[in-house]
Design a protein around this motif. Structure first.
Motif, short mmCIF file in Angstrom:
data_model
loop_
_atom_site.label_atom_id
_atom_site.label_comp_id
_atom_site.label_asym_id
_atom_site.label_seq_id
_atom_site.Cartn_x
_atom_site.Cartn_y
_atom_site.Cartn_z
N ASP A 80 -27.02 -9.68 -46.02
CA ASP A 80 -27.68 -10.98 -46.15
C ASP A 80 -26.73 -12.09 -45.70
OD1 ASP A 80 -29.19 -13.18 -46.75
OD2 ASP A 80 -29.39 -12.73 -48.90
N ASP A 81 -26.91 -12.54 -44.48
CA ASP A 81 -26.09 -13.62 -43.93
C ASP A 81 -26.86 -14.94 -43.90
OD1 ASP A 81 -23.91 -11.93 -43.49
OD2 ASP A 81 -24.68 -11.31 -41.54
N ARG A 82 -27.98 -15.01 -44.60
CA ARG A 82 -28.78 -16.23 -44.62
C ARG A 82 -28.03 -17.43 -45.21
NH1 ARG A 82 -33.97 -13.89 -47.53
NH2 ARG A 82 -32.25 -13.07 -48.75
N PRO A 83 -27.20 -17.25 -46.24
CA PRO A 83 -26.51 -18.42 -46.79
C PRO A 83 -25.61 -19.14 -45.78
CG PRO A 83 -26.42 -16.63 -48.37
CD PRO A 83 -26.98 -16.06 -47.08
N THR A 84 -25.17 -18.42 -44.75
CA THR A 84 -24.31 -19.03 -43.73
C THR A 84 -25.07 -19.27 -42.43
OG1 THR A 84 -23.50 -16.85 -43.04
CG2 THR A 84 -22.21 -18.04 -44.71
N GLY A 85 -26.41 -19.29 -42.51
CA GLY A 85 -27.23 -19.56 -41.33
C GLY A 85 -27.55 -18.34 -40.50
N GLY A 86 -27.28 -17.16 -41.04
CA GLY A 86 -27.49 -15.93 -40.29
C GLY A 86 -28.80 -15.24 -40.62
N HIS A 87 -28.80 -13.95 -40.41
CA HIS A 87 -29.99 -13.13 -40.53
C HIS A 87 -29.93 -12.23 -41.74
CE1 HIS A 87 -29.93 -13.56 -35.87
NE2 HIS A 87 -30.42 -14.63 -36.45
N TYR A 88 -31.03 -11.54 -42.00
CA TYR A 88 -31.17 -10.59 -43.09
C TYR A 88 -31.44 -9.25 -42.43
CZ TYR A 88 -32.73 -9.16 -47.80
OH TYR A 88 -32.86 -8.57 -49.04
N THR A 89 -30.52 -8.29 -42.54
CA THR A 89 -30.61 -7.08 -41.74
C THR A 89 -30.30 -5.82 -42.55
OG1 THR A 89 -28.29 -7.16 -41.08
CG2 THR A 89 -29.85 -8.30 -39.66
#
Length: 136
Positions: A80-89
């Motif tokens: 989960d990289d959503r908190p840093t503007g990334g994706h969920y993979t």
């Protein structure tokens, strides 16, 4: 909705309309593997490749839930990289081939669209001596 039983014994929901496309993808992968095996002169990527699937459900929560579902079937954790503007993979490697499912949050799509909205405003002047140009 029907259920499909995988060799692992897990069942997963299958939308009947997707069965034909699913069958074609699986058949194509097997045909490619057979072709590569019988034609050793055809090059393959040295480090393998990744089979990508983009979760595009009705909203962010549904797309993340789809990633969670597939991660559970694969037996892998979600990144989960959503908190840093990334994706969920989630991804799993099968030898040198990786299956990866990704959810790109709506906010990230919107940021990308805003970024790309400037693309028509920048044109390169062509230099007669080089293929590269400079911003006009």
């Amino acid at each position: 909705m029907t259920a499909d039983t995988a060799p692992s014994g897990h069942t997963s929901p299958i939308v009947p309309g997707d069965l034909f496309a699913r069958h074609q993808v699986i058949t194509g992968l097997r045909a490619l593997a057979d072709f590569l095996e019988t034609n050793p002169a055809v090059p393959v990527p040295e480090y393998g490749d990744t089979f990508h699937f983009s979760a595009r459900e009705s909203d962010d929560a549904a797309s993340a839930a789809r990633v969670d579902q597939v991660a559970a079937l694969l037996g892998v954790p979600v990144a989960d990289d959503r908190p840093t503007g990334g994706h969920y993979t989630a991804s799993k490697s099968f030898g040198r081939i990786t299956y990866r499912i990704v959810h790109v949050p709506k906010r990230r799509h919107d940021e990308y669209d805003a970024y790309m909205s400037y693309r028509d405003n920048i044109r390169l002047d062509q230099d007669d001596d080089q293929d590269a140009g400079r911003a006009a």
